[in-house]
Design a protein around this motif. Structure first.
Motif, PDB file in Angstrom:
ATOM      1  N   THR A 145       1.200  -1.237   0.180  1.00 21.34           N
ATOM      2  CA  THR A 145       0.540   0.151  -0.345  1.00 21.34           C
ATOM      3  C   THR A 145       0.754   1.387   0.029  1.00 21.34           C
ATOM      4  OG1 THR A 145      -2.054  -1.529   1.028  1.00 21.34           O
ATOM      5  CG2 THR A 145      -1.798   1.077   1.251  1.00 21.34           C
ATOM      6  N   CYS A 146       1.007   2.071  -0.635  1.00 27.64           N
ATOM      7  CA  CYS A 146       1.554   3.509  -1.020  1.00 27.64           C
ATOM      8  C   CYS A 146       0.499   4.667  -0.987  1.00 27.64           C
ATOM      9  CB  CYS A 146       1.588   3.458  -2.411  1.00 27.64           C
ATOM     10  SG  CYS A 146       2.339   5.275  -2.726  1.00 27.64           S
ATOM     11  N   GLN A 147       1.090   5.366  -0.459  1.00 28.47           N
ATOM     12  CA  GLN A 147      -0.083   6.670   0.242  1.00 28.47           C
ATOM     13  C   GLN A 147       1.070   7.824  -0.071  1.00 28.47           C
ATOM     14  OE1 GLN A 147      -0.574   8.900   4.169  1.00 28.47           O
ATOM     15  NE2 GLN A 147      -2.425   7.052   4.040  1.00 28.47           N
ATOM     16  N   ALA A 148       0.206   9.128  -1.097  1.00 28.79           N
ATOM     17  CA  ALA A 148       1.129  10.050  -1.025  1.00 28.79           C
ATOM     18  C   ALA A 148       0.057  11.267  -1.003  1.00 28.79           C
ATOM     19  CB  ALA A 148       1.030  10.483  -2.305  1.00 28.79           C
ATOM     20  N   ARG A 149       0.879  12.013  -0.398  1.00 30.04           N
ATOM     21  CA  ARG A 149       0.165  13.578   0.241  1.00 30.04           C
ATOM     22  C   ARG A 149       0.788  14.332  -0.334  1.00 30.04           C
ATOM     23  NH1 ARG A 149       1.393  10.162   5.245  1.00 30.04           N
ATOM     24  NH2 ARG A 149       3.159  11.352   5.138  1.00 30.04           N
ATOM     25  N   THR A 150       0.138  15.858  -0.135  1.00 31.81           N
ATOM     26  CA  THR A 150       0.102  17.534  -0.205  1.00 31.81           C
ATOM     27  C   THR A 150      -1.027  17.947   0.144  1.00 31.81           C
ATOM     28  OG1 THR A 150       0.902  18.614  -2.554  1.00 31.81           O
ATOM     29  CG2 THR A 150      -0.481  17.392  -2.595  1.00 31.81           C
ATOM     30  N   SER A 151      -0.477  19.336   0.385  1.00 37.85           N
ATOM     31  CA  SER A 151      -1.633  20.249   0.673  1.00 37.85           C
ATOM     32  C   SER A 151      -2.028  21.675  -0.325  1.00 37.85           C
ATOM     33  CB  SER A 151      -1.193  21.065   2.031  1.00 37.85           C
ATOM     34  OG  SER A 151       0.130  21.090   1.944  1.00 37.85           O
ATOM     35  N   TYR A 152      -2.796  22.520   0.050  1.00 38.82           N
ATOM     36  CA  TYR A 152      -2.425  23.559  -0.312  1.00 38.82           C
ATOM     37  C   TYR A 152      -3.604  24.685   0.218  1.00 38.82           C
ATOM     38  CZ  TYR A 152      -3.269  20.178  -4.957  1.00 38.82           C
ATOM     39  OH  TYR A 152      -2.924  19.270  -6.000  1.00 38.82           O
ATOM     40  N   THR A 153      -2.888  25.605   0.940  1.00 34.03           N
ATOM     41  CA  THR A 153      -2.918  26.813   1.592  1.00 34.03           C
ATOM     42  C   THR A 153      -4.101  27.833   0.470  1.00 34.03           C
ATOM     43  OG1 THR A 153      -1.141  27.752   1.069  1.00 34.03           O
ATOM     44  CG2 THR A 153      -0.980  26.351   2.379  1.00 34.03           C
ATOM     45  N   GLU A 154      -4.316  28.123   1.371  1.00 33.06           N
ATOM     46  CA  GLU A 154      -5.420  29.351   0.392  1.00 33.06           C
ATOM     47  C   GLU A 154      -4.920  30.709  -0.576  1.00 33.06           C
ATOM     48  OE1 GLU A 154      -3.252  31.721   3.713  1.00 33.06           O
ATOM     49  OE2 GLU A 154      -4.520  29.910   4.115  1.00 33.06           O
ATOM     50  N   ASP A 155      -3.442  30.632  -0.722  1.00 32.35           N
ATOM     51  CA  ASP A 155      -2.765  31.347  -1.347  1.00 32.35           C
ATOM     52  C   ASP A 155      -2.586  30.567  -1.764  1.00 32.35           C
ATOM     53  OD1 ASP A 155      -0.920  30.117   0.907  1.00 32.35           O
ATOM     54  OD2 ASP A 155       0.378  31.870   0.114  1.00 32.35           O
ATOM     55  N   GLU A 156      -2.886  29.623  -2.651  1.00 33.62           N
ATOM     56  CA  GLU A 156      -2.585  28.285  -3.064  1.00 33.62           C
ATOM     57  C   GLU A 156      -3.861  27.758  -4.225  1.00 33.62           C
ATOM     58  OE1 GLU A 156       1.623  26.339  -2.046  1.00 33.62           O
ATOM     59  OE2 GLU A 156      -0.812  25.205  -2.383  1.00 33.62           O
ATOM     60  N   VAL A 157      -5.302  28.967  -3.846  1.00 35.08           N
ATOM     61  CA  VAL A 157      -6.549  28.083  -4.522  1.00 35.08           C
ATOM     62  C   VAL A 157      -6.466  29.978  -4.959  1.00 35.08           C
ATOM     63  CG1 VAL A 157      -8.614  27.688  -3.874  1.00 35.08           C
ATOM     64  CG2 VAL A 157      -6.740  27.056  -2.335  1.00 35.08           C
ATOM     65  N   LEU A 158      -6.569  29.183  -6.372  1.00 31.16           N
ATOM     66  CA  LEU A 158      -6.770  30.143  -7.668  1.00 31.16           C
ATOM     67  C   LEU A 158      -8.449  30.832  -8.093  1.00 31.16           C
ATOM     68  CD1 LEU A 158      -4.272  29.462 -10.102  1.00 31.16           C
ATOM     69  CD2 LEU A 158      -3.646  30.961  -8.140  1.00 31.16           C
ATOM     70  N   TRP A 159      -8.799  31.571  -7.950  1.00 24.23           N
ATOM     71  CA  TRP A 159     -10.330  31.739  -8.516  1.00 24.23           C
ATOM     72  C   TRP A 159     -10.774  31.927  -9.281  1.00 24.23           C
ATOM     73  CZ3 TRP A 159     -14.661  31.768  -4.320  1.00 24.23           C
ATOM     74  CH2 TRP A 159     -15.375  31.890  -4.932  1.00 24.23           C
ATOM     75  N   GLY A 160     -11.427  31.421 -10.306  1.00 22.11           N
ATOM     76  CA  GLY A 160     -11.517  31.572 -11.471  1.00 22.11           C
ATOM     77  C   GLY A 160     -10.643  31.627 -12.382  1.00 22.11           C
ATOM     78  N   HIS A 161      -9.741  30.524 -11.826  1.00 16.53           N
ATOM     79  CA  HIS A 161      -9.031  29.819 -12.907  1.00 16.53           C
ATOM     80  C   HIS A 161      -9.652  28.082 -13.091  1.00 16.53           C
ATOM     81  CE1 HIS A 161      -5.077  32.303 -13.224  1.00 16.53           C
ATOM     82  NE2 HIS A 161      -6.489  32.757 -12.227  1.00 16.53           N
ATOM     83  N   ARG A 162      -8.648  27.506 -14.243  1.00 17.80           N
ATOM     84  CA  ARG A 162      -9.359  26.806 -14.695  1.00 17.80           C
ATOM     85  C   ARG A 162      -8.168  25.754 -15.456  1.00 17.80           C
ATOM     86  NH1 ARG A 162     -13.773  25.983 -19.375  1.00 17.80           N
ATOM     87  NH2 ARG A 162     -14.614  27.502 -17.145  1.00 17.80           N
ATOM     88  N   PHE A 163      -7.962  24.226 -15.145  1.00 16.20           N
ATOM     89  CA  PHE A 163      -6.337  23.461 -15.674  1.00 16.20           C
ATOM     90  C   PHE A 163      -6.498  23.094 -17.606  1.00 16.20           C
ATOM     91  CE2 PHE A 163      -6.524  22.233 -11.478  1.00 16.20           C
ATOM     92  CZ  PHE A 163      -5.296  22.033 -10.958  1.00 16.20           C
ATOM     93  N   PHE A 164      -5.362  23.495 -17.669  1.00 16.34           N
ATOM     94  CA  PHE A 164      -5.308  22.926 -19.431  1.00 16.34           C
ATOM     95  C   PHE A 164      -5.383  21.777 -19.512  1.00 16.34           C
ATOM     96  CE2 PHE A 164      -2.891  27.312 -19.825  1.00 16.34           C
ATOM     97  CZ  PHE A 164      -4.125  27.740 -20.911  1.00 16.34           C
ATOM     98  N   PRO A 165      -5.596  21.253 -20.922  1.00 13.01           N
ATOM     99  CA  PRO A 165      -5.778  19.798 -21.163  1.00 13.01           C
ATOM    100  C   PRO A 165      -4.337  19.476 -21.228  1.00 13.01           C
ATOM    101  CG  PRO A 165      -7.292  21.408 -23.458  1.00 13.01           C
ATOM    102  CD  PRO A 165      -6.171  22.507 -21.514  1.00 13.01           C
ATOM    103  N   VAL A 166      -4.207  18.293 -20.882  1.00 13.38           N
ATOM    104  CA  VAL A 166      -3.060  17.394 -21.059  1.00 13.38           C
ATOM    105  C   VAL A 166      -3.087  16.557 -22.090  1.00 13.38           C
ATOM    106  CG1 VAL A 166      -2.468  18.509 -19.214  1.00 13.38           C
ATOM    107  CG2 VAL A 166      -3.207  16.030 -18.693  1.00 13.38           C
ATOM    108  N   ILE A 167      -4.407  16.147 -22.392  1.00 10.76           N
ATOM    109  CA  ILE A 167      -4.382  14.989 -23.123  1.00 10.76           C
ATOM    110  C   ILE A 167      -4.912  15.188 -24.836  1.00 10.76           C
ATOM    111  CG2 ILE A 167      -5.416  12.417 -23.840  1.00 10.76           C
ATOM    112  CD1 ILE A 167      -6.060  12.451 -20.654  1.00 10.76           C
ATOM    113  N   SER A 168      -3.918  14.654 -25.341  1.00 12.94           N
ATOM    114  CA  SER A 168      -4.857  14.878 -27.257  1.00 12.94           C
ATOM    115  C   SER A 168      -4.119  13.185 -27.647  1.00 12.94           C
ATOM    116  CB  SER A 168      -2.754  15.380 -27.333  1.00 12.94           C
ATOM    117  OG  SER A 168      -2.322  14.880 -27.591  1.00 12.94           O
TER     118      SER A 168
END
Length: 506
Positions: free
Chosen positions: A301-324
């Motif tokens: 069993t593997c576990q990966a973790r990360t975190s996002y603080t309030e200054d790392e949350v972007l309001w009004g943004h969307r991710f670029f598509p990466v699959i073609s």
């Protein structure tokens, strides 16, 4: 870098944006001070345990796990130190036996049989131990049968050596094969984004797997760490709240072959229900993301973790598509894995949007202009239902059982919207109920010893709309209303019903 004027309600605020959008929520006049994280971006928890007192002995009770949890430099130090001490101790034991027996002084006497041949000083005793422990056996130094204490020490050395090898080598093997290294090839986006998706305000972040081997039964969870104060005055410094990322729908179970965008819908049940673009300037929170799964190659069993603080949350943004789509395969471009772009997003919280929607579209009361007519029609339906129930009670017991329930005719009459629809719906009733409706149209009701007549005109009017077979059963003349009390239609009824009617009217 460029400056933009963003409108928040009636006020304006100047914010800076970059190509990655990392400074979207930070004012140019004053940068938000970097605060301490609970979980680093690499998944390490910034927690230190102190003032354990006498509880440190618990670490020795599980020594194997303690050694595995240590850093590599301490593991290597303990590994080398343990083998060095064990080898020096056992070599000293062989040297002591040779010294007590006097083998050191008669080492070159060919007529004397020592405990261990060719052991005449400490270096030679150490070499004999190494040859025995490593099963090298050069043949120059060997134990003889004239030394029982040497045989006992040889058995003790074999047992102790096996225990030390199993413990230390097993610890190093587990340390090297830990699934923590598999987590190094699991990626999380540097920022989280909030924008509209499917008409709902949604918190999103991206996860990816750099290896071709899959993560079996991959599952993702999110925790919101935020300080709060209870109504009783208790302060909770790191209160943990659950963020639903698809637990109710099964979307938290990931098929992590290509990068996926994990979504948390912000609704009335979300901790971000009152979060707006303005309030993010003053809020302090941390989103901890936990990705768990089974490594396909090792089954661990593997576990990966990360975190996002309030200054790392972007309001009004969307991710670029990466699959073609390429010729015969799908290609993932990891150069755009962390990239986002701005999209139109309302700056208000979900709570503010719902309140504005309620104020803009107030509820209207239904019209009650025809309430008197409806009441009159309902009264007519009730009276007609009472007549039908009374006619059912006067039928023979066998026919009453055919209706299934005593209140069935009343319920069937209430199902129609008007009295006219009820009187003309007999053709749609079951065959048994249609037969019940063919009884005489004038019923006798005894009240206080006097016979009263109750006319059932709506039912008599429905004979004209009945099927031809039922019309024949009602008689060739008029409708059911033309048949007097005591009149019978025995000539057109089946034998069983004819007998029931004869029993009833006699």
């Amino acid at each position: 870098m460029s400056a933009l004027r963003k409108k928040f309600g009636d006020d304006y605020q100047v914010v800076t944006t970059s190509s990655s959008g990392s400074g979207f929520n930070q004012p140019t006049a004053e940068k938000k001070k970097k605060r301490q994280r609970f979980v680093d971006k690499n998944g390490r928890c910034n927690v230190q345990h102190g003032n354990l007192g006498g509880e440190t002995s618990r670490y020795l009770s599980d020594l194997f796990t303690t050694l595995v949890d240590l850093k590599w430099r301490w593991n290597l130090f303990i590994f080398i130190l343990t083998y060095t001490v064990a080898w020096l101790f056992m070599a000293s034991m062989w040297w002591v036996i040779a010294y007590i027996r006097g083998d050191l002084n008669r080492a070159h006497d060919d007529k004397y049989t020592p405990c261990v041949a060719n052991v005449y000083n400490f270096p030679s005793a150490f070499l004999f131990f190494i040859e025995t422990e490593a099963t090298i056996g050069y043949g120059y130094r060997y134990i003889t049968d004239k030394c029982p204490e040497g045989i006992i020490l040889f058995l003790f050395q074999s047992i102790l050596g096996s225990i030390v090898d199993a413990f230390l080598i097993g610890c190093m093997f587990i340390k090297m094969s830990q699934p923590k290294k598999r987590a190094e090839t699991l990626m999380f986006s540097e920022h989280a984004a909030i924008s509209m998706r499917d008409g709902k305000l949604t918190l999103m972040f991206r996860v990816g797997n750099l290896r071709n081997s899959h993560m079996v039964s991959a599952q993702i969870r999110c925790k919101l760490l935020k300080s709060r104060q209870t109504p009783e005055g208790e302060f909770l410094p790191l209160d943990q709240l659950e963020l639903d990322v698809g637990f109710s729908t099964g979307a938290d179970q990931l098929f992590l072959v290509s990068p996926l965008t994990i979504c948390h819908v912000i609704d009335s049940r979300s901790p971000f229900y009152e979060l707006s673009q303005r309030s993010m300037q003053t809020e302090q929170f941390e989103i901890v993301v936990i990705l768990e799964g089974i490594v396909e190659t090792t089954g661990m069993t593997c576990q990966a973790r990360t975190s996002y603080t309030e200054d790392e949350v972007l309001w009004g943004h969307r991710f670029f598509p990466v699959i073609s789509l390429e010729e015969g395969f799908f290609k993932v471009d990891y150069s755009q894995f962390h990239a986002t772009f701005e999209v139109p997003t309302p700056p208000y919280s979900v709570k503010e949007q719902e309140e504005a929607l309620l104020l803009s579209s107030p509820l209207t009361a239904p019209s009650l202009s025809n309430s008197g007519d409806r009441d009159a029609s309902l009264d007519g339906l009730e009276s007609l239902g009472d007549v039908a129930v009374e006619s059912t009670t006067k039928l023979p017991s066998k026919l009453q059982k055919m209706t299934g329930r005593d209140g069935l005719p009343r319920k069937l009459l209430r199902m129609s919207s008007t009295a006219s629809e009820m009187t003309y719906s007999l053709g749609e009733l079951p065959v048994k109920l249609q037969r019940i409706s063919s009884v005489p149209g004038v019923l006798e009701e005894r009240q206080g010893g006097k016979a009263g007549r109750v006319s059932v005109e709506p039912i008599s009017q429905s004979v004209a709309d009945l099927p031809p077979k039922l019309q024949k059963l009602a008689g060739s003349g008029g409708g059911v209303g033309a048949v007097a009390v005591g009149g019978r239609m025995d000539g057109h009824l089946p034998p069983k019903l004819r007998k029931m009617n004869s029993d009833r009217f006699t």
